[in-house]
Structure formats: C-alpha cells, structure tokens
Design a protein around this motif. Sequence first.
Motif, PDB file in Angstrom:
ATOM      1  N   ASN A   5       0.811  -1.212   0.000  1.00  0.00           N
ATOM      2  CA  ASN A   5       0.000   0.000   0.000  1.00  0.00           C
ATOM      3  C   ASN A   5       0.846   1.264   0.000  1.00  0.00           C
ATOM      4  O   ASN A   5       0.313   2.351  -0.080  1.00  0.00           O
ATOM      5  CB  ASN A   5      -0.991   0.019   1.164  1.00  0.00           C
ATOM      6  CG  ASN A   5      -0.309   0.043   2.508  1.00  0.00           C
ATOM      7  OD1 ASN A   5       0.897  -0.090   2.599  1.00  0.00           O
ATOM      8  ND2 ASN A   5      -1.091   0.195   3.547  1.00  0.00           N
ATOM      9  N   GLU A  10      -1.170   8.240  -1.751  1.00  0.00           N
ATOM     10  CA  GLU A  10      -2.510   8.130  -1.180  1.00  0.00           C
ATOM     11  C   GLU A  10      -3.101   9.528  -1.061  1.00  0.00           C
ATOM     12  O   GLU A  10      -2.434  10.456  -0.610  1.00  0.00           O
ATOM     13  CB  GLU A  10      -2.431   7.485   0.204  1.00  0.00           C
ATOM     14  CG  GLU A  10      -1.876   6.070   0.151  1.00  0.00           C
ATOM     15  CD  GLU A  10      -1.700   5.477   1.533  1.00  0.00           C
ATOM     16  OE1 GLU A  10      -2.587   5.647   2.382  1.00  0.00           O
ATOM     17  OE2 GLU A  10      -0.652   4.855   1.753  1.00  0.00           O
ATOM     18  N   HIS A  42      -8.519   9.555   4.395  1.00  0.00           N
ATOM     19  CA  HIS A  42      -8.323   9.041   3.041  1.00  0.00           C
ATOM     20  C   HIS A  42      -9.603   9.052   2.204  1.00  0.00           C
ATOM     21  O   HIS A  42     -10.695   8.833   2.719  1.00  0.00           O
ATOM     22  CB  HIS A  42      -7.819   7.598   3.104  1.00  0.00           C
ATOM     23  CG  HIS A  42      -6.395   7.502   3.496  1.00  0.00           C
ATOM     24  ND1 HIS A  42      -5.979   7.548   4.807  1.00  0.00           N
ATOM     25  CD2 HIS A  42      -5.280   7.363   2.747  1.00  0.00           C
ATOM     26  CE1 HIS A  42      -4.668   7.435   4.850  1.00  0.00           C
ATOM     27  NE2 HIS A  42      -4.219   7.325   3.620  1.00  0.00           N
ATOM     28  N   LEU A  43      -9.406   9.253   0.910  1.00  0.00           N
ATOM     29  CA  LEU A  43     -10.481   9.079  -0.059  1.00  0.00           C
ATOM     30  C   LEU A  43     -10.663   7.593  -0.313  1.00  0.00           C
ATOM     31  O   LEU A  43      -9.682   6.847  -0.364  1.00  0.00           O
ATOM     32  CB  LEU A  43     -10.118   9.725  -1.396  1.00  0.00           C
ATOM     33  CG  LEU A  43     -10.544  11.147  -1.630  1.00  0.00           C
ATOM     34  CD1 LEU A  43      -9.732  12.104  -0.827  1.00  0.00           C
ATOM     35  CD2 LEU A  43     -10.480  11.457  -3.098  1.00  0.00           C
ATOM     36  N   ASP A  44     -11.902   7.179  -0.480  1.00  0.00           N
ATOM     37  CA  ASP A  44     -12.201   5.819  -0.907  1.00  0.00           C
ATOM     38  C   ASP A  44     -12.277   5.797  -2.425  1.00  0.00           C
ATOM     39  O   ASP A  44     -12.620   6.814  -3.055  1.00  0.00           O
ATOM     40  CB  ASP A  44     -13.533   5.347  -0.317  1.00  0.00           C
ATOM     41  CG  ASP A  44     -13.466   5.140   1.180  1.00  0.00           C
ATOM     42  OD1 ASP A  44     -12.358   4.921   1.712  1.00  0.00           O
ATOM     43  OD2 ASP A  44     -14.531   5.192   1.827  1.00  0.00           O
ATOM     44  N   LEU A  45     -11.983   4.673  -3.021  1.00  0.00           N
ATOM     45  CA  LEU A  45     -12.049   4.525  -4.466  1.00  0.00           C
ATOM     46  C   LEU A  45     -13.457   4.886  -4.948  1.00  0.00           C
ATOM     47  O   LEU A  45     -14.450   4.410  -4.392  1.00  0.00           O
ATOM     48  CB  LEU A  45     -11.703   3.088  -4.869  1.00  0.00           C
ATOM     49  CG  LEU A  45     -11.650   2.810  -6.368  1.00  0.00           C
ATOM     50  CD1 LEU A  45     -10.567   3.654  -7.033  1.00  0.00           C
ATOM     51  CD2 LEU A  45     -11.396   1.340  -6.616  1.00  0.00           C
ATOM     52  N   GLU A  47     -14.899   7.788  -4.685  1.00  0.00           N
ATOM     53  CA  GLU A  47     -15.500   8.846  -3.868  1.00  0.00           C
ATOM     54  C   GLU A  47     -14.970  10.207  -4.326  1.00  0.00           C
ATOM     55  O   GLU A  47     -13.779  10.368  -4.573  1.00  0.00           O
ATOM     56  CB  GLU A  47     -15.111   8.601  -2.406  1.00  0.00           C
ATOM     57  CG  GLU A  47     -15.801   9.450  -1.409  1.00  0.00           C
ATOM     58  CD  GLU A  47     -15.454   9.032   0.015  1.00  0.00           C
ATOM     59  OE1 GLU A  47     -16.358   9.111   0.861  1.00  0.00           O
ATOM     60  OE2 GLU A  47     -14.298   8.631   0.286  1.00  0.00           O
ATOM     61  N   GLN A  51     -17.079  14.852  -0.944  1.00  0.00           N
ATOM     62  CA  GLN A  51     -17.864  13.795  -0.294  1.00  0.00           C
ATOM     63  C   GLN A  51     -16.999  13.090   0.758  1.00  0.00           C
ATOM     64  O   GLN A  51     -17.444  12.836   1.880  1.00  0.00           O
ATOM     65  CB  GLN A  51     -18.344  12.806  -1.351  1.00  0.00           C
ATOM     66  CG  GLN A  51     -19.122  11.623  -0.823  1.00  0.00           C
ATOM     67  CD  GLN A  51     -19.448  10.615  -1.929  1.00  0.00           C
ATOM     68  OE1 GLN A  51     -19.016  10.740  -3.073  1.00  0.00           O
ATOM     69  NE2 GLN A  51     -20.199   9.602  -1.572  1.00  0.00           N
ATOM     70  N   ALA A  52     -15.752  12.792   0.408  1.00  0.00           N
ATOM     71  CA  ALA A  52     -14.828  12.143   1.344  1.00  0.00           C
ATOM     72  C   ALA A  52     -14.558  13.047   2.539  1.00  0.00           C
ATOM     73  O   ALA A  52     -14.504  12.581   3.682  1.00  0.00           O
ATOM     74  CB  ALA A  52     -13.522  11.795   0.643  1.00  0.00           C
ATOM     75  N   ARG A  55     -17.528  12.979   4.890  1.00  0.00           N
ATOM     76  CA  ARG A  55     -17.604  11.669   5.550  1.00  0.00           C
ATOM     77  C   ARG A  55     -16.539  11.546   6.627  1.00  0.00           C
ATOM     78  O   ARG A  55     -16.824  11.147   7.763  1.00  0.00           O
ATOM     79  CB  ARG A  55     -17.435  10.549   4.513  1.00  0.00           C
ATOM     80  CG  ARG A  55     -17.388   9.145   5.151  1.00  0.00           C
ATOM     81  CD  ARG A  55     -17.058   8.064   4.141  1.00  0.00           C
ATOM     82  NE  ARG A  55     -15.861   8.306   3.356  1.00  0.00           N
ATOM     83  CZ  ARG A  55     -14.612   8.128   3.804  1.00  0.00           C
ATOM     84  NH1 ARG A  55     -14.387   7.731   5.051  1.00  0.00           N
ATOM     85  NH2 ARG A  55     -13.569   8.357   3.004  1.00  0.00           N
ATOM     86  N   GLU A  56     -15.294  11.894   6.291  1.00  0.00           N
ATOM     87  CA  GLU A  56     -14.198  11.771   7.251  1.00  0.00           C
ATOM     88  C   GLU A  56     -14.408  12.674   8.472  1.00  0.00           C
ATOM     89  O   GLU A  56     -14.160  12.261   9.599  1.00  0.00           O
ATOM     90  CB  GLU A  56     -12.854  12.089   6.592  1.00  0.00           C
ATOM     91  CG  GLU A  56     -12.313  10.963   5.739  1.00  0.00           C
ATOM     92  CD  GLU A  56     -11.802   9.787   6.559  1.00  0.00           C
ATOM     93  OE1 GLU A  56     -11.592   9.923   7.784  1.00  0.00           O
ATOM     94  OE2 GLU A  56     -11.593   8.724   5.960  1.00  0.00           O
ATOM     95  N   GLU A  59     -17.054  11.084  10.620  1.00  0.00           N
ATOM     96  CA  GLU A  59     -16.538   9.898  11.307  1.00  0.00           C
ATOM     97  C   GLU A  59     -15.610  10.260  12.461  1.00  0.00           C
ATOM     98  O   GLU A  59     -15.686   9.657  13.535  1.00  0.00           O
ATOM     99  CB  GLU A  59     -15.766   9.004  10.333  1.00  0.00           C
ATOM    100  CG  GLU A  59     -16.609   8.267   9.346  1.00  0.00           C
ATOM    101  CD  GLU A  59     -15.796   7.500   8.311  1.00  0.00           C
ATOM    102  OE1 GLU A  59     -16.410   6.944   7.399  1.00  0.00           O
ATOM    103  OE2 GLU A  59     -14.547   7.463   8.414  1.00  0.00           O
TER     104      GLU A  59
END
Length: 138
Positions: A5, A10, A42-45, A47, A51-52, A55-56, A59
């Motif tokens: 990874n 990233e 982190h961004l999700d694939l 996304e 929006q990320a 969300r982050e 969370e």
Amino acid sequence: MLRPNSLYPELVVGALIFNPKGQILLMKSRKWRNQYVIPGGHLDLGEKVEQALKREIKEETSLNIYSLKFLNFREAVFDKHGWNNRHLIFFNYIAKTGSLDVKLNSEAQEYCWVSLDEALRLPLLTYTRKTIEDYKSS
C-alpha cells in the motif's frame, strides 16, 4: 522495505473547520506523534473529494460541515513525522460548522477549539502549520 500500500501516493482530505465563534478545530493524534492536526482522512475509491471530506469529518468528530472552499494541497513523501512510511497528498479545505459538540473516534486522543494565533503556538504537524499559515496569508 516498501509495503504494497505504500507503492502509490494516497489521497487525503482535511479541513480547517471554523465554528460560529471563529475558532478552528485541532485534534491531537498518536498517528502524528502527538502533534495537533486538522481532521480528515483518506479518499475511498470512487469517492469525490468533497464527499470524502464530509464523511471523514463526520466519522472523526461527529460534526457536519458546510461552505467548503479549497485552500491548498500538501505532499508528504515518506516523511518521518507520520506514523508510517507513505507518500501522502493532502487536499485541504476551509469549512464551517454550526456546532461545538465534538465526539472523537479512536483516531484522536483530544481536541481543542482555538483561534488561528493560538493554534500557531501549539505543537502542530508541519503540514497543519503550513496550512494555517497559508490561510492567514490568503
């Protein structure tokens, strides 16, 4: 040795979140050697960046944010200040929240609402410091 990874950069989002009093939210994190950082992740694939970011922030802090405005980007290439050996590209925003009620998840150990000048007197992650300085000079 590079882990799988860590072979690619990233993408990470973060925000200077302003409350109704004009203070910003900072969090102290073991992941960043107990320095203060802005919330994000982190961004999700698949996304989108904003929006990320929403969300982050939700969370990590339980806050809803609005009035997003892009501020800057920073790059950390295998930086010793982080908790692992990665290449990170940070997209930093300015955002607002109508709440002071922060509920941290397990990624941060404490938080504070401070003025920009107070923030610059705290032990900040280098990238957070530069982001605050960029905002102040804009």
